[in-house]
Design a protein around this motif. Structure first.
Motif, PDB file in Angstrom:
ATOM      1  N   UNK A  95     -11.855   7.124  12.547  1.00  0.00           N
ATOM      2  CA  UNK A  95     -11.298   6.352  13.660  1.00  0.00           C
ATOM      3  C   UNK A  95      -9.779   6.299  13.595  1.00  0.00           C
ATOM      4  N   UNK A 101      -5.991   5.038  15.976  1.00  0.00           N
ATOM      5  CA  UNK A 101      -5.323   4.428  17.126  1.00  0.00           C
ATOM      6  C   UNK A 101      -4.528   5.550  17.810  1.00  0.00           C
ATOM      7  N   UNK A 117      -2.425   5.613  20.115  1.00  0.00           N
ATOM      8  CA  UNK A 117      -1.017   5.360  20.421  1.00  0.00           C
ATOM      9  C   UNK A 117      -0.137   5.548  19.187  1.00  0.00           C
ATOM     10  N   UNK A 118      -0.769   5.557  18.000  1.00  0.00           N
ATOM     11  CA  UNK A 118       0.000   5.706  16.761  1.00  0.00           C
ATOM     12  C   UNK A 118      -0.203   7.087  16.140  1.00  0.00           C
ATOM     13  N   UNK A 119      -1.403   7.623  16.319  1.00  0.00           N
ATOM     14  CA  UNK A 119      -1.705   8.969  15.799  1.00  0.00           C
ATOM     15  C   UNK A 119      -2.069   9.837  16.997  1.00  0.00           C
ATOM     16  N   UNK A 120      -1.030  10.409  17.598  1.00  0.00           N
ATOM     17  CA  UNK A 120      -1.212  11.055  18.901  1.00  0.00           C
ATOM     18  C   UNK A 120      -1.421  12.573  18.823  1.00  0.00           C
ATOM     19  N   UNK A 121      -1.452  13.125  17.638  1.00  0.00           N
ATOM     20  CA  UNK A 121      -1.589  14.577  17.500  1.00  0.00           C
ATOM     21  C   UNK A 121      -3.024  15.066  17.669  1.00  0.00           C
ATOM     22  N   UNK A 177       2.496   0.742  24.340  1.00  0.00           N
ATOM     23  CA  UNK A 177       1.525   0.487  23.275  1.00  0.00           C
ATOM     24  C   UNK A 177       1.648  -0.956  22.822  1.00  0.00           C
ATOM     25  N   UNK A 189       6.831  10.347  15.372  1.00  0.00           N
ATOM     26  CA  UNK A 189       6.201   9.741  16.550  1.00  0.00           C
ATOM     27  C   UNK A 189       4.701  10.037  16.639  1.00  0.00           C
ATOM     28  N   UNK A 190       4.233  11.137  15.986  1.00  0.00           N
ATOM     29  CA  UNK A 190       2.820  11.514  16.098  1.00  0.00           C
ATOM     30  C   UNK A 190       1.948  10.814  15.072  1.00  0.00           C
ATOM     31  N   UNK A 191       2.564  10.176  14.094  1.00  0.00           N
ATOM     32  CA  UNK A 191       1.768   9.546  13.035  1.00  0.00           C
ATOM     33  C   UNK A 191       2.492   8.307  12.516  1.00  0.00           C
ATOM     34  N   UNK A 192       2.434   7.245  13.336  1.00  0.00           N
ATOM     35  CA  UNK A 192       3.169   6.028  12.993  1.00  0.00           C
ATOM     36  C   UNK A 192       2.302   5.064  12.197  1.00  0.00           C
ATOM     37  N   UNK A 226       7.365  -0.231  12.113  1.00  0.00           N
ATOM     38  CA  UNK A 226       7.893  -1.089  13.190  1.00  0.00           C
ATOM     39  C   UNK A 226       8.729  -2.232  12.614  1.00  0.00           C
ATOM     40  N   UNK A 241      -2.373  -6.455  12.396  1.00  0.00           N
ATOM     41  CA  UNK A 241      -2.737  -5.146  12.949  1.00  0.00           C
ATOM     42  C   UNK A 241      -3.435  -4.302  11.875  1.00  0.00           C
ATOM     43  N   UNK A 283      -7.153  -2.804  12.139  1.00  0.00           N
ATOM     44  CA  UNK A 283      -7.376  -1.352  12.093  1.00  0.00           C
ATOM     45  C   UNK A 283      -8.333  -0.985  10.956  1.00  0.00           C
ATOM     46  N   UNK A 341     -12.194   0.550  11.337  1.00  0.00           N
ATOM     47  CA  UNK A 341     -12.467   1.869  10.747  1.00  0.00           C
ATOM     48  C   UNK A 341     -13.591   1.793   9.712  1.00  0.00           C
TER      49      UNK A 341
END
Lengths: 133, 384
Positions: free
Chosen positions: A45, A47, A49-53, B94, B109-112, B117, B175, B179, B183
């Motif tokens: 699983x 998110x 918006x955070x893992x967009x690849x 978001x 940006x692809x793996x925040x 933050x 958060x 999360x 998961x």
């Protein structure tokens, strides 16, 4: 059920995009047949918006003749003053949600999805499914 | 007599709120009377308002209990207010951005990760909380013998806000906990179960005790007010004139104001307990003054400044505000205590009692009611 021609290509990849004030969590499952109750492969699983690849299905193995399902569960934690405002937030989800699959013979494909929203618990669930041929 | 009327309305309102009576859909979007278009005319229970949790679209109403109140209000005072934010498509939105949290520059940006933050956008609420209002009012405002009509337009927003490091860390921590739980194998198995429909999956997830605990803690962390917030508003009211009295339409009243809110979280008095110290400054250009020589209207400029202390409990808040108006060589005061009680999610009562500007020492009672009643617990949207 929609279908997507993957042939013998690998890896097949998934990408989920969404722009929302909620926290979305996406789940992706592969089943051998449409009647299976338990998936044989799961993408952890995430998110979107955070893992967009892009994420590989079944670790990059061939996935021909499988059923692929993607679910995204959104939970709003900021309060809504009324249901009308909540519905506008759901419309934003509908307008921006995009589940894409790529790597097959057809190239990239945006999967169709269905939505159920629940004002009481400030949640919504989006579901897409595809027969990989 | 006035107090008796207040009591009767409170009781009947409470009884109505607890019945299963379905009001008409037209009442669905009513909201507390707090729009700048109303505040400009000193009609609201509190002159110091914050643009918090405004409905995307709402209808507001306010009435006085008697015709001899200082403003001579009739029962025909309505305002509509809407937030453009909800009607415009939000790009790259978001959860963190919505809560004014930004990743450090240079983050992937692809793996925040939540820990990325670390920055706070103090102007992040300016667009989200911006609202526009339009009001129609009827009153004499101690100027005319008979009630007259006015049209007002207004806008307000939260210009800046600031949350402490501790508040931000609490959000990031919640958060991560959410999360991690979402998961877990327990949750994955529910989503993977093909025997369950989407509503059944939603129920199965939201009924899990761990989910309830995490969601409750998360909401509490997010509901904490920023340590400081600065709200600004502008409004203009136009006098529509009265042909029967040979009065032409004219400049009514223009106001620009700002209020600062210093909020201290006090969990000892409630899960959402806060003590607020507000300061307000308002510039007013007031055309609703009778020229004693000519008998016509004349414009006066005024500066309002004052303070408000509010004790906010979970569903109840008490407040007292004192505002001074410097106007030419005169000095007017508004001294009003207000109370707000949220009976349930659909019904809120707002009241203000005390001395308003131009009331010559008389006690005034202003009252507003929110009937934001919603129907059904869920919405089902078709496939796309």
């Amino acid at each position: 059920m929609d279908s997507y021609q993957v042939g013998n290509n690998k890896p097949i990849k998934l990408k989920v995009a969404i722009a929302t004030e909620a926290i979305p969590m996406s789940y992706a499952f592969l089943y051998h047949t449409i009647d299976d109750k338990v998936p044989y492969a799961v993408i952890p699983p995430f998110d979107p918006t955070q893992k967009s690849g892009w994420k590989q299905l079944d670790g990059g193995n061939e996935v021909q003749s499988k059923i692929f399902r993607v679910m995204t569960f959104c939970r709003f934690f900021n309060p809504f003053p009324n249901e009308e405002t909540f519905k506008l937030a759901i419309k934003q989800i509908e307008d921006t949600y995009k589940v894409s699959i790529n790597g097959g013979d057809e190239g990239p494909l945006d999967m169709n999805f269905k939505v159920n929203a629940f004002y009481e618990g400030q949640t919504c669930i989006l579901e897409s499914e595809l027969k990989l041929t | 007599m006035r107090h008796l009327k207040i009591l009767v309305l409170l009781i009947t309102s409470t009884v109505f709120a607890q019945t299963d009576t379905n009001p008409s859909a037209a009442l669905k979007n009513l909201a507390p009377p707090s729009s700048p278009a109303f505040v400009l005319m000193d009609l609201t229970p509190s002159n110091i308002i914050v643009p918090e949790n405004i409905q995307a679209f709402s209808i507001q109403t306010i009435s006085a209990f008697s015709g001899d109140s200082s403003n001579g209000l009739s029962n025909n005072n309505y305002a509509v207010e809407f937030q453009p934010y909800w009607y415009v498509k939000r790009e790259n939105m978001n959860f963190f951005k919505y809560n004014n949290l930004k990743p450090e520059k240079g983050s992937n940006e692809e793996n925040l990760k939540p820990s990325d933050y670390t920055c706070y956008n103090v102007f992040g609420d300016a667009w989200k909380r911006a609202s526009v209002s339009l009001a129609l009012m009827n009153g004499n405002f101690n100027v005319f013998e008979n009630a007259q009509s006015y049209v007002s337009v207004g806008a307000r927003t939260r210009l800046l806000s600031f949350k402490t490091n501790e508040q931000r860390n609490a959000i990031m921590s919640q958060y991560s906990a959410y999360e991690q739980f979402m998961s877990s194998q327990e949750v994955i198995m529910i989503f993977a179960n093909t025997d369950l429909t989407r509503p059944q999956k939603n129920t199965a997830i939201t009924n899990l005790e761990t989910y309830k605990t995490i969601a409750d803690d998360f909401e509490k962390a997010l509901n904490r007010k920023p340590l400081f917030a600065l709200d600004v508003a502008v409004a203009y009211s136009h006098f529509m004139g009265d042909k029967s009295q040979d009065l032409d339409d004219a400049f009514g009243r223009l106001g620009v104001w700002a209020s600062g809110d210093l909020a201290f979280y006090t969990p000892t008095i409630g899960d959402n307990g806060h003590i607020h110290f507000y300061g307000v400054f308002r510039y007013l250009r007031d055309g609703l003054n009778i020229n004693p020589e000519s008998g016509g209207l004349r414009i006066e400029e005024a500066i309002d400044y004052g303070a408000k202390l509010e004790l906010e409990l979970d569903n109840l808040s008490f407040a007292y505000e004192y505002i001074t108006r410097d106007i030419d060589n005169d000095n007017e005061k508004r001294s009003i205590g207000s109370i707000r009680y949220k009976i349930n999610n659909a019904f809120t009562l707002n009241g203000g009692f005390g001395r308003n500007f131009k009331s010559d020492g008389e006690t005034v009672a202003l009252f507003g009611i929110q009937w934001g009643i919603d129907f059904g617990s869920s919405v089902s949207l078709g496939s796309k």
